[in-house]
Design a protein around this motif. Sequence first.
Motif, mmCIF file in Angstrom:
data_model
loop_
_atom_site.group_PDB
_atom_site.id
_atom_site.type_symbol
_atom_site.label_atom_id
_atom_site.label_comp_id
_atom_site.label_asym_id
_atom_site.label_seq_id
_atom_site.Cartn_x
_atom_site.Cartn_y
_atom_site.Cartn_z
ATOM 1 N N GLY A 1 26.608 6.552 -49.443
ATOM 2 C CA GLY A 1 27.429 6.546 -50.647
ATOM 3 C C GLY A 1 27.412 7.860 -51.394
ATOM 4 N N ASN A 2 26.809 8.902 -50.806
ATOM 5 C CA ASN A 2 26.790 10.231 -51.435
ATOM 6 C C ASN A 2 28.064 10.976 -51.020
ATOM 7 N N ILE B 1 25.571 10.623 -42.527
ATOM 8 C CA ILE B 1 24.519 9.865 -43.206
ATOM 9 C C ILE B 1 24.763 9.842 -44.713
ATOM 10 N N GLU B 2 25.156 10.995 -45.263
ATOM 11 C CA GLU B 2 25.439 11.043 -46.703
ATOM 12 C C GLU B 2 26.593 10.096 -47.050
ATOM 13 N N ALA C 1 39.897 11.050 -45.102
ATOM 14 C CA ALA C 1 39.647 9.654 -45.495
ATOM 15 C C ALA C 1 38.910 9.563 -46.839
ATOM 16 N N LEU C 2 38.048 10.541 -47.108
ATOM 17 C CA LEU C 2 37.235 10.501 -48.328
ATOM 18 C C LEU C 2 37.962 11.115 -49.536
ATOM 19 N N THR C 3 38.954 11.937 -49.296
ATOM 20 C CA THR C 3 39.584 12.654 -50.401
ATOM 21 C C THR C 3 41.015 12.206 -50.708
ATOM 22 N N LYS C 4 41.555 11.307 -49.928
ATOM 23 C CA LYS C 4 42.949 10.889 -50.150
ATOM 24 C C LYS C 4 43.063 9.997 -51.396
ATOM 25 N N ILE D 1 31.428 15.167 -48.416
ATOM 26 C CA ILE D 1 32.634 16.003 -48.421
ATOM 27 C C ILE D 1 32.265 17.480 -48.299
ATOM 28 N N LYS D 2 31.253 17.904 -49.041
ATOM 29 C CA LYS D 2 30.834 19.300 -49.014
ATOM 30 C C LYS D 2 30.356 19.713 -47.623
#
Length: 226
Positions: free
Chosen positions: A192-193, A187-188, A223-226, A198-199
């Motif tokens: 867009g959070n 959901i985050e 996918a979010l950190t690459k 990621i946390k």
Amino acid sequence: MSTNAVREKESATVSQRFNDFLTRYKTLFAIMLTTILVAVIGLGLFTAISEANNKKAYTFLEDAEISLEKAKNGTDQAAITAAEDEVLASVQKYTGTANGNFVKTRAYMLIAEVYFSRKDWNAAQAAYIQAYESSPKAYTAGLNAFNAAVCADEAGNQDTAIELFNKALASEGFSQASRTMFNIARIEEQRGNTEAAIKMYENLFASYPDDEWSILAKSRHIALTK
């Protein structure tokens, strides 16, 4: 008069006064004792009656659930709808404050199940919350909070969904923690959070490294950190 004699006289006087007091108010004492005895007996009877009523109510709710499941196992939609309507009509009386907490919980869970199957997310969410609040320390609490969160998510109420998912996580003995953490992160991410997502993904695969939800979390984390 000697000191001992004075003491004996005073003792006799006190004793006489006490006896006179008992004689004068013996009827009152008898009434008080009778009232106390009746209260104790009444409490015992009330407890026994309450336990019997709760057992009867729980048996009724179990039977209603079985009937509902039988109807759902069939293909006759009219029969399913009729069974659901019967549940909604018949178990409502067990949601009152006079019933035991767990009786109320089971009644609200059945009501929620009907609304959930009908995709009436707001009504299902409200019933699951009532089930949670009626027994917040029971083993069903986490499940009810989780189901309420799913309903809120389906209805597009993401703030409420995250709040309820966190209530599920905080419930003792809750067995779906990894799945719940993934849903919060998802959901985050949708909102867009990214940092919050990621946390939570990191917390998930750190806490449950071998869980299937952790595998999904790692893929989303990449996918979010690459």
